[in-house]
Write an enzyme that holds these catalytic residues in place. Structure first.
Site, PDB file in Angstrom:
ATOM      1  N   CYS A   1       0.906  -1.269   0.040  1.00 31.88           N
ATOM      2  CA  CYS A   1       0.036   0.015  -0.183  1.00 31.88           C
ATOM      3  C   CYS A   1       1.008   1.156  -0.171  1.00 31.88           C
ATOM      4  CB  CYS A   1      -0.887   0.123   1.368  1.00 31.88           C
ATOM      5  SG  CYS A   1      -1.886  -1.446   1.072  1.00 31.88           S
TER       6      CYS A   1
ATOM      7  N   CYS B   1       1.635   3.362   3.311  1.00 30.19           N
ATOM      8  CA  CYS B   1       1.981   2.637   4.289  1.00 30.19           C
ATOM      9  C   CYS B   1       3.387   2.299   4.595  1.00 30.19           C
ATOM     10  CB  CYS B   1       1.127   1.099   4.476  1.00 30.19           C
ATOM     11  SG  CYS B   1       1.679   0.300   5.965  1.00 30.19           S
TER      12      CYS B   1
ATOM     13  N   GLY C   1       1.729  -6.103   9.186  1.00 35.21           N
ATOM     14  CA  GLY C   1       1.582  -7.140   8.529  1.00 35.21           C
ATOM     15  C   GLY C   1       0.013  -7.368   7.884  1.00 35.21           C
TER      16      GLY C   1
ATOM     17  N   SER D   1      -9.833  -1.986   5.287  1.00 33.17           N
ATOM     18  CA  SER D   1      -8.990  -0.859   4.798  1.00 33.17           C
ATOM     19  C   SER D   1      -9.388  -0.402   3.521  1.00 33.17           C
ATOM     20  CB  SER D   1      -7.445  -1.027   4.824  1.00 33.17           C
ATOM     21  OG  SER D   1      -6.876  -1.521   6.234  1.00 33.17           O
TER      22      SER D   1
ATOM     23  N   CYS E   1      -3.118  16.282  12.349  1.00 33.84           N
ATOM     24  CA  CYS E   1      -3.055  16.877  10.982  1.00 33.84           C
ATOM     25  C   CYS E   1      -2.653  18.246  11.021  1.00 33.84           C
ATOM     26  CB  CYS E   1      -4.143  16.676  10.237  1.00 33.84           C
ATOM     27  SG  CYS E   1      -4.379  14.902   9.699  1.00 33.84           S
TER      28      CYS E   1
HETATM   29  N1  SAH Z   1      -2.553  -5.094   6.775  1.00 30.53           N
HETATM   30  C1  SAH Z   1      -3.833  -4.648   7.644  1.00 30.53           C
HETATM   31  C2  SAH Z   1      -3.523  -4.429   8.911  1.00 30.53           C
HETATM   32  C3  SAH Z   1      -2.530  -3.282   9.383  1.00 30.53           C
HETATM   33  S1  SAH Z   1      -2.577  -1.592   8.787  1.00 30.53           S
HETATM   34  C4  SAH Z   1      -4.458  -3.719   6.766  1.00 30.53           C
HETATM   35  O1  SAH Z   1      -3.968  -2.979   5.798  1.00 30.53           O
HETATM   36  O2  SAH Z   1      -5.664  -3.249   7.087  1.00 30.53           O
HETATM   37  C5  SAH Z   1      -3.956  -1.128   9.800  1.00 30.53           C
HETATM   38  C6  SAH Z   1      -4.239   0.148   9.515  1.00 30.53           C
HETATM   39  O3  SAH Z   1      -3.378   1.251   9.419  1.00 30.53           O
HETATM   40  C7  SAH Z   1      -4.930   0.264   8.079  1.00 30.53           C
HETATM   41  O4  SAH Z   1      -6.153   0.816   7.771  1.00 30.53           O
HETATM   42  C8  SAH Z   1      -3.871   0.793   7.206  1.00 30.53           C
HETATM   43  O5  SAH Z   1      -4.393   1.258   5.943  1.00 30.53           O
HETATM   44  C9  SAH Z   1      -3.640   1.935   8.275  1.00 30.53           C
HETATM   45  N2  SAH Z   1      -2.435   2.669   7.959  1.00 30.53           N
HETATM   46  C10 SAH Z   1      -1.161   2.316   7.384  1.00 30.53           C
HETATM   47  N3  SAH Z   1      -0.264   3.247   7.210  1.00 30.53           N
HETATM   48  C11 SAH Z   1      -0.742   4.300   7.609  1.00 30.53           C
HETATM   49  C12 SAH Z   1      -0.321   5.815   7.734  1.00 30.53           C
HETATM   50  N4  SAH Z   1       0.900   5.783   7.533  1.00 30.53           N
HETATM   51  N5  SAH Z   1      -1.057   6.741   8.205  1.00 30.53           N
HETATM   52  C13 SAH Z   1      -2.347   6.084   8.642  1.00 30.53           C
HETATM   53  N6  SAH Z   1      -2.908   5.088   8.552  1.00 30.53           N
HETATM   54  C14 SAH Z   1      -2.084   4.107   8.073  1.00 30.53           C
HETATM   55 FE1  SF4 Z   2      -1.014  -2.395   3.194  1.00 27.00          FE
HETATM   56 FE2  SF4 Z   2      -1.738  -3.080   5.759  1.00 27.00          FE
HETATM   57 FE3  SF4 Z   2       0.455  -4.520   4.605  1.00 27.00          FE
HETATM   58 FE4  SF4 Z   2       0.403  -1.785   5.181  1.00 27.00          FE
HETATM   59  S1  SF4 Z   2       0.256  -3.551   6.710  1.00 27.00           S
HETATM   60  S2  SF4 Z   2       1.261  -2.577   3.523  1.00 27.00           S
HETATM   61  S3  SF4 Z   2      -1.676  -1.279   5.049  1.00 27.00           S
HETATM   62  S4  SF4 Z   2      -1.476  -4.478   3.968  1.00 27.00           S
END
Ligand code: SAH
Ligand code: SF4
Length: 392
Positions: A124, A127, A193, A247, A367
Site C-alpha cells: 500500500c 504505508c 502485516g 482498509s 494533522c
Molecule cells: N494490513 C492490515 C492491518 C495493518 S494496517 C490492513 O491493511 O488493514 C492497519 C491500518 O493502518 C490500515 O487501515 C492501514 O491502511 C492503516 N495505515 C497504514 N499506514 C498508515 C499511515 N501512514 N497513516 C495512517 N494509517 C495508516
Molecule cells: Fe497495506 Fe496493511 Fe500491508 Fe500496510 S500493513 S502494506 S496497509 S496491507
C-alpha cells in the site's frame, strides 16, 4: 533467562499452544489430563512465566515442567511512552526479527494494537510497513505473546502475580487500572502485516486470546483489519468470528488500485460483497471501514458522498484516520478543515467517526503542526493510532 536447561536440550515454549495442543503436549509428557486446565489457567489467566509460581502443582511436577518447557515472552528492545499514555514496544523474537506492539489507553477502554507478520507482502503506497520486505509470518505464540508481554508490562494480569514491569522498574508499572478495570480491554490486529495472509496463526492466536478461561478478551472486542483478502474474509467469519475492519481508503477502483494494490486482484465490489456476507452483522455488530485521509487524493466532499452511497445496506462504521507521514512518503495528511467537512458529511449520513468524539479535536490536531520535539511518538502517530483503535 536462558532458553536451554542444564542438559542443553532446547525447552519447548508452551505459550501459543491452544487447548488441544496443550493437552497433546501434556499427554506426551505423562501428566494427568486435569493438569491441562490448571496449566492453562496459570499460563493464560494468571500470566505465569515461572513454573515455580504454580502453587497448586506438586513441587516435583513443577520442576519437571521447568526442565522441559519454557513460558517465554518476546524481548523488549525499546519502549516508548507518550504523555497521553500511548505506549509502543519494539519486540524482538528468538531469531532477531522485530515487530511493534502499541497500547492506546482511553477513558473507557485500553486497546492493544498487535502485529501479525514481520513486514508485509502488500505494498500500500501510504504505508511504511509496505516498504519493508516481508521477512516472515509470526507464529501463534508470537502473536499471543504480544498480548501477554503487554499484560506483563502493564501489570494487567488477573490474580495478583507481581507485574513484571514493577520488578524491572519499567515505567509501565505505574499505569493504574481505571476503576479496577482492565488496562487491555480490546485487541486490534492493526500492527505490522496482513493478518489474512497469515490466516492459521492469526486464527489460532485470536481464539486463545478470546478464551474466557484465559486472557478472556471477548470476540466482540477483538478486531481484525484487512486490506481486503476477499477469500479469507469468509473464512475469518466462519473460523474466527471476531469483528472485522476493512482498509477501504478509496471509493473508486482506479484510485484504490493505486493506494491498495491488492484491489487489482480483489476489486471494491467483490470486497463489499464479502462484507455483506460476513456472518452476524447487525446494527450492534458492524464492520469498521478505515479511511486514511490523504490531502487532495481521497478527501473531497464527492468522495465522502460516494463513500456513504457505497456502504449503503452494510451495517458499517467509518473510521477516518489522519495520515501519519513517514520519511519518503509521497502523501500529506488532509487539511483539518477538510477532515471536518468530510466527517460532517459522513456524520450527517448517520455514521459517527472518531474525529467526532470528544477526542476528535486531538485526532484532528494530528494533522496540524502540533508535533512536540520532546514527544517520542509524534502527535500524528499517536492520533493516527487513536483513530484506528476506535473500533467500537
Ligand atoms: N494490513 C492490515 C492491518 C495493518 S494496517 C490492513 O491493511 O488493514 C492497519 C491500518 O493502518 C490500515 O487501515 C492501514 O491502511 C492503516 N495505515 C497504514 N499506514 C498508515 C499511515 N501512514 N497513516 C495512517 N494509517 C495508516
Ligand atoms: Fe497495506 Fe496493511 Fe500491508 Fe500496510 S500493513 S502494506 S496497509 S496491507
Amino acid at each position: 533467562m536462558s532458553d536451554y536447561d542444564s542438559s542443553s536440550e532446547p525447552r519447548r515454549d508452551l505459550v501459543g499452544l491452544d487447548r488441544a495442543g496443550l493437552a497433546e503436549e501434556m499427554a506426551e509428557f505423562g501428566a494427568e489430563p486435569f493438569r491441562v486446565r490448571q496449566l492453562w489457567h496459570w499460563i493464560y489467566y494468571r500470566g505465569a512465566t515461572d513454573f515455580g509460581d504454580m502453587t497448586n502443582l506438586a513441587k516435583g511436577f513443577r520442576e519437571r515442567l521447568a526442565a522441559r518447557y519454557a513460558l517465554g515472552r518476546p524481548e523488549v528492545t525499546s519502549a516508548l511512552a507518550s504523555s497521553d499514555g500511548t505506549r509502543k514496544w519494539l519486540l524482538r523474537f528468538a531469531d532477531g526479527q522485530e515487530v511493534e506492539t502499541v497500547h492506546i489507553p482511553e477513558a473507557d477502554r485500553g486497546t492493544l494494537c498487535v502485529s501479525s507478520q514481520v513486514g508485509c507482502t502488500l505494498n500500500c503506497t501510504f504505508c511504511h510497513t509496505g516498504t519493508q520486505r516481508l521477512v516472515r509470518n509470526l507464529t501463534p505464540g508470537e502473536i499471543v505473546g504480544q498480548v501477554m508481554l503487554a499484560r506483563d508490562r502493564l501489570g494487567d494480569w488477573s490474580g495478583g502475580l507481581a507485574p513484571q514491569g514493577a520488578q524491572q522498574g519499567a515505567p509501565e508499572a505505574a499505569a493504574a487500572p481505571k476503576e479496577g478495570g482492565r488496562l487491555i480491554t480490546n485487541v486490534v490486529m492493526m500492527g505490522m502485516g496482513e493478518p489474512l495472509y497469515n490466516f492459521e496463526a492469526v486464527r489460532d492466536a485470536l481464539l486463545i486470546v478470546a478464551d474466557n478461561e484465559g486472557i478472556g478478551i471477548s470476540k466482540r472486542r477483538i478486531t481484525l483489519s484487512t486490506s481486503g483478502v476477499v477469500p479469507n474474509i469468509a473464512r475469518a467469519g466462519a473460523e474466527i468470528g471476531v469483528m472485522l475492519a476493512i482498509s477501504l481508503h478509496a471509493v473508486r477502483d482506479e484510485l484504490r488500485n493505486e493506494l491498495v494494490p491488492l484491489n487489482r486482484k480483489y476489486p471494491i465490489k467483490e470486497l463489499l460483497d464479502a462484507c455483506r456476507n460476513y456472518p452476524g452483522l447487525t446494527n450492534a455488530k458492524r464492520i469498521t471501514f478505515e479511511y486514511v485521509m490523504l490531502k487532495g487524493v481521497n478527501d473531497s466532499l464527492a468522495d465522502a458522498k460516494a463513500l456513504v452511497k457505497l456502504l449503503k445496506g452494510i451495517p458499517a462504521k467509518i473510521n477516518l484516520i489522519p495520515f501519519n507521514p513517514w520519511p519518503g512518503s509521497r502523501y500529506e495528511c488532509s487539511e483539518w478543515e477538510q477532515i471536518e467537512k468530510f466527517s460532517e458529511y459522513v456524520f450527517s449520513a448517520g455514521y459517527s467517526s472518531p474525529v467526532r468524539t470528544p477526542r476528535g479535536r486531538d485526532i484532528l490536531a494530528a494533522c496540524g503542526q502540533l508535533k512536540s520535539a520532546t514527544e517520542k511518538l509524534s502527535a500524528r502517530e499517536r492520533m493516527a493510532l487513536r483513530a484506528m483503535a476506535m473500533t467500537d
